[in-house]
Design an enzyme around this catalytic site. Structure first.
Site, PDB file in Angstrom:
ATOM      1  N   ARG A 116       0.841  -1.190   0.000  1.00 11.93           N
ATOM      2  CA  ARG A 116       0.000   0.000   0.000  1.00 11.93           C
ATOM      3  C   ARG A 116       0.887   1.255   0.000  1.00 11.93           C
ATOM      4  O   ARG A 116       1.952   1.274   0.622  1.00 11.93           O
ATOM      5  CB  ARG A 116      -0.832  -0.032   1.276  1.00 11.93           C
ATOM      6  CG  ARG A 116      -1.813   1.112   1.470  1.00 11.93           C
ATOM      7  CD  ARG A 116      -2.946   1.027   0.523  1.00 11.93           C
ATOM      8  NE  ARG A 116      -4.112   1.769   0.973  1.00 11.93           N
ATOM      9  CZ  ARG A 116      -5.141   2.061   0.182  1.00 11.93           C
ATOM     10  NH1 ARG A 116      -5.155   1.674  -1.086  1.00 11.93           N
ATOM     11  NH2 ARG A 116      -6.176   2.715   0.645  1.00 11.93           N
ATOM     12  N   THR A 392     -10.153   0.366  -9.170  1.00 12.45           N
ATOM     13  CA  THR A 392      -9.086  -0.497  -8.694  1.00 12.45           C
ATOM     14  C   THR A 392      -9.086  -1.689  -9.646  1.00 12.45           C
ATOM     15  O   THR A 392      -9.895  -1.750 -10.557  1.00 12.45           O
ATOM     16  CB  THR A 392      -9.400  -0.844  -7.224  1.00 12.45           C
ATOM     17  OG1 THR A 392      -9.338   0.370  -6.489  1.00 12.45           O
ATOM     18  CG2 THR A 392      -8.503  -1.871  -6.628  1.00 12.45           C
ATOM     19  N   THR A 410      -4.199  -0.829  -7.069  1.00 10.05           N
ATOM     20  CA  THR A 410      -4.964   0.361  -7.423  1.00 10.05           C
ATOM     21  C   THR A 410      -4.141   1.640  -7.525  1.00 10.05           C
ATOM     22  O   THR A 410      -3.053   1.737  -6.975  1.00 10.05           O
ATOM     23  CB  THR A 410      -6.071   0.590  -6.364  1.00 10.05           C
ATOM     24  OG1 THR A 410      -6.996   1.565  -6.824  1.00 10.05           O
ATOM     25  CG2 THR A 410      -5.507   1.016  -5.030  1.00 10.05           C
ATOM     26  N   ASP A 434      -7.791   8.305   0.636  1.00  5.58           N
ATOM     27  CA  ASP A 434      -8.246   7.218   1.505  1.00  5.58           C
ATOM     28  C   ASP A 434      -7.874   7.454   2.970  1.00  5.58           C
ATOM     29  O   ASP A 434      -8.295   6.697   3.848  1.00  5.58           O
ATOM     30  CB  ASP A 434      -7.683   5.871   1.028  1.00  5.58           C
ATOM     31  CG  ASP A 434      -8.598   5.210  -0.001  1.00  5.58           C
ATOM     32  OD1 ASP A 434      -9.735   5.683  -0.180  1.00  5.58           O
ATOM     33  OD2 ASP A 434      -8.171   4.233  -0.639  1.00  5.58           O
ATOM     34  N   SER A 464     -10.170  -0.698   1.367  1.00  4.82           N
ATOM     35  CA  SER A 464     -11.258  -1.689   1.369  1.00  4.82           C
ATOM     36  C   SER A 464     -10.881  -2.909   0.531  1.00  4.82           C
ATOM     37  O   SER A 464     -11.701  -3.829   0.359  1.00  4.82           O
ATOM     38  CB  SER A 464     -12.529  -1.078   0.767  1.00  4.82           C
ATOM     39  OG  SER A 464     -12.955   0.017   1.525  1.00  4.82           O
ATOM     40  N   GLY A 484     -13.789  -1.633  -6.809  1.00  2.00           N
ATOM     41  CA  GLY A 484     -15.109  -1.111  -6.441  1.00  2.00           C
ATOM     42  C   GLY A 484     -15.123  -0.182  -5.245  1.00  2.00           C
ATOM     43  O   GLY A 484     -16.183   0.040  -4.661  1.00  2.00           O
ATOM     44  N   GLY A 485     -13.938   0.342  -4.838  1.00  4.81           N
ATOM     45  CA  GLY A 485     -13.912   1.277  -3.714  1.00  4.81           C
ATOM     46  C   GLY A 485     -14.559   0.633  -2.502  1.00  4.81           C
ATOM     47  O   GLY A 485     -14.264  -0.514  -2.145  1.00  4.81           O
TER      48      GLY A 485
END
Ligand code: GLY
Length: 583
Positions: A116, A392, A410, A434, A464, A484-485
């Site tokens: 991340r 994403t 993403t 985010d 998520s 899909g967030g």
């Protein structure tokens, strides 16, 4: 004159000509192929004997499959697919973003890689607020200040060092370097996406990126050659991690930041490290679910939702019956309320992982569930929900030895910050959105965060993304995930239940209509025509607000199911250009 020997040859020739289509038909039977009028054929449903790759782009799936055929394992293929999506799928595939990889090796060991993005060292809590303390609209979404320190290349290097079977980094990178250099043909969706975003590319870039067509618009089937990106891939190919975080590419990225008012420095790049995490492992009936740990909320929230519905007779109630939808939506509501309060980067915040997943806690959480009425969410702040596309991307892989990899990666929203690094040719993420720009103020997905997800230098933003692997009776059974967030977790929840409770195959489960509840806003969002009018009325009678989500679609799912005979069923979502490749 025809002599007898030639007659034999001619007969043989005729026989072969006759048999070829029959053989072709036999193979086609196992496939549901969609031809994207001339661009790349897409295998939406594919049955294969040994190995499978399902991704958002047919070329990326092929790149992964080629690596498996060369003797690479699922992790080798995952690295190659991640790199290929960075070329073939610029809207979300990336080297300028980040992601999560969940791994299950065939000996049963499980692992999770967190690559991340991180907040830059110069980030601070109030960086998106004006002098009155109000959030400046879109500052965390568009342009240079929205960018988190990219994690993808360090992640791929770490995955390679720990798990590669091929032990040849260059073999994994070369196919994508070639794709950038030689060009890819744009699918209709990709051409439309680039055209739609052209103005914003022009607004947020310091020089004209290759994605902006000089004259006119991109069309389906047109070739996109990415020469700058090819040079970046060459450097990564030659130097590994150092080809990105040091040297020319790092200089270009930092220069881009300076030119556009961003804050990422050489120090940020040098310090970035992907982290191995313990995956979240939980049980649902005779399944074991292996999913992503914080800083993703995915694994914990999925575990919570499954735990909350486990004792209800979903199978008897049936797929998309009002009772089934009601109890699932109520579980979703409660899990997302916990997400907002308790979840954040575990390196900065003590996430109560065990407590959140405790079976008694989940039972208690559902103690106020009323089968006859919706439980209204406390309105803290009106959510601004899903105006932005949530691009994403996910890919699922099983190799011939039964190793499985599930990756969600993403740039955050479509094309991330819209900023392309001048000279280096890749999009930078807008993942800073985010983090919570201000406690209690919803982000682009309408998600609210509290202290756990407040901005701090070097912090990873809450996600998520829910790359997931499931075993059944101790054996590998599913590899699943989606973009899909905020709807990612609920989509994984539904597809898992579609297979485990409602008896669907993977393709059917992936393509079935979906819905979503995220506590705030207090509403069930559906895909277009997902529910009958009768079902909507029944849910409204229970007190639910039901509405179609802006785009009319939820997620682009990629799943693999191990069938009872050991074959693999790949399900590539009909909602996109997604495609399965197998052997
Ligand atoms: N950027 C979307 C997520 O990580 O959840």
């Amino acid at each position: 004159m025809i002599i007898p020997q030639n007659i034999t040859k001619i007969l043989l020739f005729i026989l072969i000509i006759t048999l070829i289509p029959l053989v072709g038909c036999k193979q086609e039977k196992a496939k549901e192929v969609v031809k994207d009028e001339l661009v790349y054929p897409q295998n939406k449903k594919l049955i294969s004997d040994k190995a499978m790759v399902v991704s958002a782009h047919p070329l990326a799936s092929k790149v992964g499959m080629d690596i498996l055929k060369k003797g690479g394992n699922a992790v080798d293929a995952a690295i190659a697919v991640q790199m290929a999506l960075g070329v073939t799928y610029p809207v979300a595939g990336n080297i300028g973003g980040g992601g999560f990889m969940v791994i299950r090796m065939n000996d049963g060991t499980v692992d999770a890689l967190d690559y991340r993005e991180k907040a830059p060292l110069a980030a601070h809590r109030d960086m998106y607020l004006d002098t009155l303390g109000n959030v400046i609209p879109r500052l965390s979404l568009d342009g240079h200040l929205a960018v988190g320190v990219p994690g993808t290349i360090d992640g791929m290097a770490k995955a390679f060092d720990k798990y590669s079977q091929l032990k040849n980094w260059k073999t994994l990178i070369k196919p994508s370097w070639d794709l950038a250099k030689d060009g890819i043909l744009l699918t209709e969706r990709e051409a439309n996406g680039l055209n739609r975003t052209k103005d914003r590319f022009e607004e947020f870039n310091t020089s004209r990126p290759v994605f902006v067509k000089e004259n006119g618009e991109w069309t389906k089937g047109e070739k996109l050659v990415q020469s700058d990106l090819a040079r970046t891939y060459e450097l990564i190919h030659d130097k590994g991690r150092a080809g990105f975080y040091e040297g020319e590419v790092a200089d270009e990225l930092v220069a881009e930041m300076k030119a556009g008012g961003g804050i990422i420095t050489h120090e940020d790049l040098a310090q970035y490290e992907a982290q191995w995490r313990n995956p979240i492992v939980s049980k649902y009936k005779n399944y074991e679910i292996i999913s992503m740990a914080p800083p993703s909320s995915g694994g914990i929230a999925l575990t919570q939702m499954l735990g909350m519905v486990e004792e209800y007779p979903l199978k008897d109630w049936g797929f998309h019956s009002p009772q089934t939808i009601h109890v699932m939506a109520e579980a979703e509501r409660r899990a997302y309320a916990d997400r907002a309060k308790h979840l954040g980067d575990p390196d900065f915040y003590d996430v109560p992982v065990k407590e959140l997943m405790d079976k008694d806690y989940l039972k208690e959480r559902m103690s106020n569930f009323n089968p006859n009425a919706a439980s209204p969410s406390d309105v803290i702040q009106a959510g601004v929900f899903l105006k932005e596309s949530d691009q994403t991307t996910h890919f699922s892989i099983i190799d011939a030895e039964g190793n499985a990899v599930s990756v969600t990666t993403t740039l955050n929203t479509g094309y991330g910050s819209k900023v392309v690094v001048s000279g280096a040719g890749f999009f930078l993420n807008n993942e800073m959105d985010d983090l919570s720009a201000k406690v209690g103020v919803p982000n682009v997905f309408g998600l609210i965060g509290e202290e756990a997800n407040a901005i701090q230098p070097g912090k990873r933003m809450l996600s998520s993304m829910t790359p997931t692997i499931a075993t059944k009776d101790g054996k590998l059974n599913m590899v699943i995930g989606t973009p899909g967030g905020s709807t990612i977790i609920t989509s994984v929840f539904q597809v898992f239940l579609n297979v485990s409770e409602f008896g669907m195959g993977m393709s059917e489960a992936v393509n079935a209509p979906r819905f979503h509840h995220q506590w705030l806003p207090d509403q069930i969002f559906t895909e277009k025509d997902a529910f009958t009018q009768e079902t909507v009325s029944a849910l409204e009678k229970l007190g639910h607000k039901v509405g179609v989500r802006g785009s009319g679609k939820i997620g682009r799912f990629e799943g693999i199911l191990v069938l009872p005979d050991g074959k693999l069923e790949g399900g590539a979502d009909i909602r996109g250009d997604d495609s399965a490749s197998g052997y």
